[in-house]
Design a protein around this motif. Sequence first.
Motif, PDB file in Angstrom:
ATOM      1  N   GLN A  23       1.031  -0.787   0.243  1.00 25.28           N
ATOM      2  CA  GLN A  23      -0.102   0.094   0.390  1.00 25.28           C
ATOM      3  C   GLN A  23       0.962   0.968  -0.073  1.00 25.28           C
ATOM      4  O   GLN A  23       0.395   2.232  -0.910  1.00 25.28           O
ATOM      5  CB  GLN A  23      -1.078  -0.024   1.456  1.00 25.28           C
ATOM      6  CG  GLN A  23      -2.382  -0.543   1.122  1.00 25.28           C
ATOM      7  CD  GLN A  23      -3.086   0.027   0.041  1.00 25.28           C
ATOM      8  OE1 GLN A  23      -2.855   0.707  -0.610  1.00 25.28           O
ATOM      9  NE2 GLN A  23      -4.369  -1.155   0.343  1.00 25.28           N
ATOM     10  N   SER A  27       0.641   3.833  -2.914  1.00 25.94           N
ATOM     11  CA  SER A  27       0.482   4.797  -2.451  1.00 25.94           C
ATOM     12  C   SER A  27       1.498   6.493  -3.168  1.00 25.94           C
ATOM     13  O   SER A  27       1.819   7.274  -3.891  1.00 25.94           O
ATOM     14  CB  SER A  27       0.152   6.047  -1.786  1.00 25.94           C
ATOM     15  OG  SER A  27       1.205   5.588  -0.583  1.00 25.94           O
ATOM     16  N   TYR A  49      -9.771  12.273  -1.461  1.00 21.09           N
ATOM     17  CA  TYR A  49     -10.654  12.122   0.120  1.00 21.09           C
ATOM     18  C   TYR A  49      -9.509  11.446   0.833  1.00 21.09           C
ATOM     19  O   TYR A  49      -7.750  10.904   0.293  1.00 21.09           O
ATOM     20  CB  TYR A  49     -10.527  10.647  -0.961  1.00 21.09           C
ATOM     21  CG  TYR A  49     -10.029   9.830  -1.802  1.00 21.09           C
ATOM     22  CD1 TYR A  49      -9.659   8.405  -0.902  1.00 21.09           C
ATOM     23  CD2 TYR A  49     -10.234  10.046  -3.272  1.00 21.09           C
ATOM     24  CE1 TYR A  49      -8.858   7.823  -1.005  1.00 21.09           C
ATOM     25  CE2 TYR A  49      -9.836   8.851  -3.369  1.00 21.09           C
ATOM     26  CZ  TYR A  49      -8.951   7.787  -2.660  1.00 21.09           C
ATOM     27  OH  TYR A  49      -8.271   6.442  -3.961  1.00 21.09           O
ATOM     28  N   ASP A  51      -8.231   8.156   2.221  1.00 20.19           N
ATOM     29  CA  ASP A  51      -8.423   6.700   1.835  1.00 20.19           C
ATOM     30  C   ASP A  51      -8.233   5.774   2.991  1.00 20.19           C
ATOM     31  O   ASP A  51      -8.025   6.020   4.286  1.00 20.19           O
ATOM     32  CB  ASP A  51      -6.797   5.524   1.219  1.00 20.19           C
ATOM     33  CG  ASP A  51      -5.442   6.280   2.522  1.00 20.19           C
ATOM     34  OD1 ASP A  51      -5.430   5.300   3.683  1.00 20.19           O
ATOM     35  OD2 ASP A  51      -5.784   7.149   2.242  1.00 20.19           O
ATOM     36  N   SER A  52      -9.432   4.578   3.164  1.00 22.23           N
ATOM     37  CA  SER A  52      -9.594   3.758   4.362  1.00 22.23           C
ATOM     38  C   SER A  52     -10.294   1.889   2.960  1.00 22.23           C
ATOM     39  O   SER A  52     -10.471   2.507   1.962  1.00 22.23           O
ATOM     40  CB  SER A  52     -10.996   4.302   4.760  1.00 22.23           C
ATOM     41  OG  SER A  52     -12.233   4.376   3.706  1.00 22.23           O
ATOM     42  N   GLU A  55      -8.150   1.532  -0.631  1.00 20.92           N
ATOM     43  CA  GLU A  55      -8.891   2.030  -1.232  1.00 20.92           C
ATOM     44  C   GLU A  55      -6.602   2.342  -1.412  1.00 20.92           C
ATOM     45  O   GLU A  55      -5.846   2.153  -0.769  1.00 20.92           O
ATOM     46  CB  GLU A  55      -8.957   3.665  -0.871  1.00 20.92           C
ATOM     47  CG  GLU A  55     -10.666   3.089  -0.997  1.00 20.92           C
ATOM     48  CD  GLU A  55     -11.362   4.692  -0.883  1.00 20.92           C
ATOM     49  OE1 GLU A  55     -12.446   4.998  -0.895  1.00 20.92           O
ATOM     50  OE2 GLU A  55     -10.875   5.374   0.921  1.00 20.92           O
ATOM     51  N   GLY A  57      -3.362   4.733  -1.208  1.00 25.54           N
ATOM     52  CA  GLY A  57      -3.473   5.951  -0.046  1.00 25.54           C
ATOM     53  C   GLY A  57      -3.101   7.043  -0.806  1.00 25.54           C
ATOM     54  O   GLY A  57      -2.264   7.308  -1.618  1.00 25.54           O
ATOM     55  N   THR A  58      -3.952   8.369   0.278  1.00 24.17           N
ATOM     56  CA  THR A  58      -3.636   9.640  -0.628  1.00 24.17           C
ATOM     57  C   THR A  58      -3.267  10.701   0.173  1.00 24.17           C
ATOM     58  O   THR A  58      -2.791  11.690  -0.114  1.00 24.17           O
ATOM     59  CB  THR A  58      -4.841   9.963  -0.913  1.00 24.17           C
ATOM     60  OG1 THR A  58      -5.731   9.879   0.655  1.00 24.17           O
ATOM     61  CG2 THR A  58      -6.058   9.677  -2.014  1.00 24.17           C
ATOM     62  N   PRO A 125     -12.347   8.042  -5.171  1.00 19.05           N
ATOM     63  CA  PRO A 125     -12.033   6.731  -4.412  1.00 19.05           C
ATOM     64  C   PRO A 125     -13.048   6.526  -5.737  1.00 19.05           C
ATOM     65  O   PRO A 125     -14.110   6.583  -6.554  1.00 19.05           O
ATOM     66  CB  PRO A 125     -12.377   7.186  -3.156  1.00 19.05           C
ATOM     67  CG  PRO A 125     -13.590   8.539  -3.556  1.00 19.05           C
ATOM     68  CD  PRO A 125     -13.048   9.121  -4.380  1.00 19.05           C
TER      69      PRO A 125
END
Length: 196
Positions: A23, A27, A49, A51-52, A55, A57-58, A125
């Motif tokens: 992850q 990202s 957004y 992320d969760s 998703e 990573g932002t 997302p």
Amino acid sequence: MDTRQQLRSKLRRQRRALTPLQQKEASRRLLNQLGKIPAIQRVKHIAVYIDSDGEIGTQPIIEWCHRHNKRVYLPVLHPLSHNRLWFTQYTPSTPMKRNKYGILEPRKPYHRMLSAKRIDLVLMPLVGFDTNGGRLGMGGGYYDRTFSYLKKPGINKPRLIGLAHELQKVDTLPIEPWDIPLSAVATDKALHTYSS
């Protein structure tokens, strides 16, 4: 279970199966792909957004925006209009809370709000995307309702770009009339652009 729901379940399982290291690397590579979009250097108001649920990573994107004097906005569930979003400015010191879906959003949604029509770029997302710019979301329709005005001729702001892991790409998605197409999808491996 319908086809869209089955696909949602499968793709969510795949992205949640990624390790924390995978992850983190994804990202980082995503930020490099976004750098290929010339408009990202020029725009001032960017919605993204937190992320969760696996998703992509932002956090690197948010940090890059703040370093480059971009104003970052997060989606907030609209308290009056059903299944629509507001966008509230976000800084590292913004107090946060979890909404009814467990997603982090600013605690004071009325503070520094910006209309969806005034945002330059929305990094959205998604659960899945296809080769034509179709987007499969979580099923609530929040983004589709919020940006439904983009279906009118001559309206092209904001630009909608999906963010995803490359493993979320499928050949074709079952598209509904209310689905809002994306102009691009940035992943950890590629930048997919679509004609509008």
